[in-house]
Motif scaffolding. Structure first.
Motif, PDB file in Angstrom:
ATOM      1  N   ALA A  70       0.724  -1.045   0.073  1.00 53.66           N
ATOM      2  CA  ALA A  70       0.067   0.018  -0.186  1.00 53.66           C
ATOM      3  C   ALA A  70       0.971   1.350  -0.098  1.00 53.66           C
ATOM      4  CB  ALA A  70      -1.032   0.018   1.249  1.00 53.66           C
ATOM      5  N   CYS A  71       0.466   2.176  -0.835  1.00 56.90           N
ATOM      6  CA  CYS A  71       1.193   3.523  -0.961  1.00 56.90           C
ATOM      7  C   CYS A  71       0.641   4.831  -0.599  1.00 56.90           C
ATOM      8  CB  CYS A  71       1.683   3.607  -2.406  1.00 56.90           C
ATOM      9  SG  CYS A  71       2.829   2.184  -2.977  1.00 56.90           S
ATOM     10  N   TYR A  72       1.159   5.621   0.142  1.00 55.70           N
ATOM     11  CA  TYR A  72       0.692   6.789   0.618  1.00 55.70           C
ATOM     12  C   TYR A  72       1.701   8.005   0.447  1.00 55.70           C
ATOM     13  CZ  TYR A  72      -1.524   2.982   3.224  1.00 55.70           C
ATOM     14  OH  TYR A  72      -2.565   1.858   3.527  1.00 55.70           O
ATOM     15  N   PRO A  73       0.989   9.306   0.336  1.00 51.09           N
ATOM     16  CA  PRO A  73       1.690  10.517   0.143  1.00 51.09           C
ATOM     17  C   PRO A  73       2.468  10.799   1.514  1.00 51.09           C
ATOM     18  CG  PRO A  73      -0.560  11.049   0.469  1.00 51.09           C
ATOM     19  CD  PRO A  73      -0.524   9.699   0.121  1.00 51.09           C
ATOM     20  N   VAL A  74       3.390  11.443   1.393  1.00 52.41           N
ATOM     21  CA  VAL A  74       4.214  11.869   2.576  1.00 52.41           C
ATOM     22  C   VAL A  74       3.978  13.423   2.850  1.00 52.41           C
ATOM     23  CG1 VAL A  74       6.588  12.204   3.726  1.00 52.41           C
ATOM     24  CG2 VAL A  74       5.975  10.290   2.787  1.00 52.41           C
ATOM     25  N   GLY A  75       3.765  13.779   4.182  1.00 53.37           N
ATOM     26  CA  GLY A  75       3.567  15.514   4.382  1.00 53.37           C
ATOM     27  C   GLY A  75       2.213  15.697   5.247  1.00 53.37           C
ATOM     28  N   ASN A  76       1.744  16.772   4.932  1.00 53.03           N
ATOM     29  CA  ASN A  76       0.516  16.894   5.478  1.00 53.03           C
ATOM     30  C   ASN A  76      -0.973  16.313   5.135  1.00 53.03           C
ATOM     31  OD1 ASN A  76       1.956  18.697   7.345  1.00 53.03           O
ATOM     32  ND2 ASN A  76       1.647  20.312   5.669  1.00 53.03           N
ATOM     33  N   TYR A  77      -0.845  14.900   5.383  1.00 58.28           N
ATOM     34  CA  TYR A  77      -1.887  14.080   4.974  1.00 58.28           C
ATOM     35  C   TYR A  77      -2.459  13.127   6.333  1.00 58.28           C
ATOM     36  CZ  TYR A  77      -0.407  15.208   0.295  1.00 58.28           C
ATOM     37  OH  TYR A  77       0.232  15.930  -0.836  1.00 58.28           O
ATOM     38  N   VAL A  78      -3.733  12.620   6.044  1.00 58.67           N
ATOM     39  CA  VAL A  78      -3.696  11.608   7.091  1.00 58.67           C
ATOM     40  C   VAL A  78      -3.060  10.302   6.827  1.00 58.67           C
ATOM     41  CG1 VAL A  78      -5.657  10.131   8.215  1.00 58.67           C
ATOM     42  CG2 VAL A  78      -6.389  12.361   7.101  1.00 58.67           C
ATOM     43  N   LYS A  79      -2.154   9.919   8.037  1.00 56.27           N
ATOM     44  CA  LYS A  79      -1.497   8.890   7.779  1.00 56.27           C
ATOM     45  C   LYS A  79      -2.370   7.533   7.630  1.00 56.27           C
ATOM     46  CE  LYS A  79       2.755   9.427   9.093  1.00 56.27           C
ATOM     47  NZ  LYS A  79       3.911   9.452   8.232  1.00 56.27           N
ATOM     48  N   SER A  80      -1.673   6.390   7.211  1.00 54.17           N
ATOM     49  CA  SER A  80      -2.285   5.060   7.194  1.00 54.17           C
ATOM     50  C   SER A  80      -2.474   4.758   8.441  1.00 54.17           C
ATOM     51  CB  SER A  80      -1.410   4.181   6.548  1.00 54.17           C
ATOM     52  OG  SER A  80      -0.387   3.983   7.315  1.00 54.17           O
ATOM     53  N   LEU A  81      -3.656   3.972   8.622  1.00 54.24           N
ATOM     54  CA  LEU A  81      -4.111   3.542   9.991  1.00 54.24           C
ATOM     55  C   LEU A  81      -2.995   2.673  10.852  1.00 54.24           C
ATOM     56  CD1 LEU A  81      -6.912   3.799  11.639  1.00 54.24           C
ATOM     57  CD2 LEU A  81      -7.347   1.477  10.921  1.00 54.24           C
ATOM     58  N   ARG A  82      -2.743   3.257  11.796  1.00 50.24           N
ATOM     59  CA  ARG A  82      -1.779   2.344  12.738  1.00 50.24           C
ATOM     60  C   ARG A  82      -2.898   1.347  13.488  1.00 50.24           C
ATOM     61  NH1 ARG A  82       3.018   2.374  16.080  1.00 50.24           N
ATOM     62  NH2 ARG A  82       2.952   1.201  17.702  1.00 50.24           N
ATOM     63  N   THR A  83      -2.567   0.092  13.510  1.00 50.93           N
ATOM     64  CA  THR A  83      -3.508  -1.067  13.915  1.00 50.93           C
ATOM     65  C   THR A  83      -2.908  -1.895  15.198  1.00 50.93           C
ATOM     66  OG1 THR A  83      -2.915  -2.597  12.580  1.00 50.93           O
ATOM     67  CG2 THR A  83      -4.594  -1.196  11.988  1.00 50.93           C
ATOM     68  N   CYS A  84      -3.471  -2.679  15.718  1.00 47.23           N
ATOM     69  CA  CYS A  84      -3.000  -3.744  16.785  1.00 47.23           C
ATOM     70  C   CYS A  84      -2.635  -4.928  15.718  1.00 47.23           C
ATOM     71  CB  CYS A  84      -4.128  -4.154  17.602  1.00 47.23           C
ATOM     72  SG  CYS A  84      -5.537  -4.793  16.627  1.00 47.23           S
ATOM     73  N   ASN A  85      -2.358  -6.005  16.225  1.00 46.90           N
ATOM     74  CA  ASN A  85      -2.076  -7.267  15.425  1.00 46.90           C
ATOM     75  C   ASN A  85      -3.122  -8.194  15.175  1.00 46.90           C
ATOM     76  OD1 ASN A  85       0.548  -6.563  15.157  1.00 46.90           O
ATOM     77  ND2 ASN A  85       1.271  -7.575  17.153  1.00 46.90           N
ATOM     78  N   PHE A  86      -4.419  -7.817  15.803  1.00 48.59           N
ATOM     79  CA  PHE A  86      -5.622  -8.428  15.488  1.00 48.59           C
ATOM     80  C   PHE A  86      -5.337 -10.097  15.812  1.00 48.59           C
ATOM     81  CE2 PHE A  86      -5.744  -5.383  12.214  1.00 48.59           C
ATOM     82  CZ  PHE A  86      -6.881  -4.531  12.400  1.00 48.59           C
ATOM     83  N   CYS A  87      -4.745  -9.982  17.237  1.00 43.71           N
ATOM     84  CA  CYS A  87      -4.361 -11.479  17.789  1.00 43.71           C
ATOM     85  C   CYS A  87      -5.485 -12.208  18.170  1.00 43.71           C
ATOM     86  CB  CYS A  87      -3.601 -11.365  18.859  1.00 43.71           C
ATOM     87  SG  CYS A  87      -4.194 -10.252  20.169  1.00 43.71           S
ATOM     88  N   LYS A  88      -6.684 -11.871  17.960  1.00 47.38           N
ATOM     89  CA  LYS A  88      -7.846 -12.565  18.615  1.00 47.38           C
ATOM     90  C   LYS A  88      -8.677 -13.001  17.360  1.00 47.38           C
ATOM     91  CE  LYS A  88      -8.147 -10.603  23.268  1.00 47.38           C
ATOM     92  NZ  LYS A  88      -8.835  -9.910  24.069  1.00 47.38           N
ATOM     93  N   GLY A  89      -8.340 -12.589  16.309  1.00 43.69           N
ATOM     94  CA  GLY A  89      -9.013 -13.101  14.860  1.00 43.69           C
ATOM     95  C   GLY A  89      -9.409 -11.812  14.182  1.00 43.69           C
ATOM     96  N   GLU A  90      -9.761 -11.959  12.752  1.00 46.42           N
ATOM     97  CA  GLU A  90     -10.132 -10.993  11.943  1.00 46.42           C
ATOM     98  C   GLU A  90     -11.578 -10.343  12.269  1.00 46.42           C
ATOM     99  OE1 GLU A  90     -10.938 -10.263   7.229  1.00 46.42           O
ATOM    100  OE2 GLU A  90      -9.737 -11.952   7.829  1.00 46.42           O
TER     101      GLU A  90
END
Length: 206
Positions: A70-90
């Motif tokens: 997945a590719c995203y712009p750098v700078g004054n943009y909404v960052k890609s979503l930081r997430t947990c590891n979904f360790c208990k399932g999707e």
């Protein structure tokens, strides 16, 4: 592939999944556009920064995406979503909702870099409570936090703005928040300062 020499920085990652992972093919694809002595920058938001020839940007991004990056712009943009590891399932931890949040909002232009985070349970591994906008799945619904700040002497936990939201309600409110920030935020005004300036009611009701 010929280039005029000018480069542009983009952010890449493996998308939303079980942990922040890249496979061998993805690493090889990235390495094609790096010199022997170049380095990748790993950010705290699960992204890699790489510089690519600006003249070939669209072609290279297509190649990256075909490798599952997945590719995203750098700078004054909404960052890609930081997430947990979904360790208990999707399904149990709401990965489809996380993917939809990322699809809808990552890359939108804003006055200053905006960090969004998601976690699938109250343990909070995705750190939503110290991000500009944070989402926590609780049972079968979603709680929304805003205004968290994870760095500095004035670091603080975000405020619980809305709780027990259904997915569509969540998307609608987040969209409204980002639109208001885009329209009313001052140039290079961090979200936590914008939030303090306008307050809870204006944040979602303008």
């Amino acid at each position: 592939m010929e280039s005029d020499g000018k480069k542009i920085k983009i952010a890449v990652n493996g998308g939303i999944g079980f942990g922040s992972k890249l496979n061998a093919n993805q690493l090889l694809t990235i390495s094609k556009y790096m010199d022997e002595n170049e380095e990748l920058e790993l950010t705290t938001f699960q992204q890699l920064y790489i510089e690519i020839p600006e003249s070939d940007k669209e072609e290279i991004i297509k190649e990256f995406e075909s490798a599952g990056l997945a590719c995203y712009p750098v700078g004054n943009y909404v960052k890609s979503l930081r997430t947990c590891n979904f360790c208990k399932g999707e399904e149990r931890e709401g990965m489809p909702v996380a993917k939809e949040l990322n699809k809808r909002f990552a890359g939108k232009q804003v006055p200053f870099t905006l960090k969004m985070a998601y976690t699938g349970c109250p343990i909070g591994c995705g750190e939503p409570m110290v991000s500009d906008i944070g989402v926590m799945k609780f049972k079968d619904q979603y709680n929304l936090y805003v205004g968290g700040k994870g760095k500095g002497f004035d670091a603080e936990v975000g405020m619980l703005l809305k709780e027990d939201l259904e997915p569509e309600e969540l998307y609608e409110i987040v969209e409204r928040i980002i639109e208001n920030y885009s329209q009313l935020g001052k140039k290079r005004e961090p979200f936590f300062k914008f939030w303090r300036r306008i307050g809870k009611d204006q944040l979602i009701n303008i």
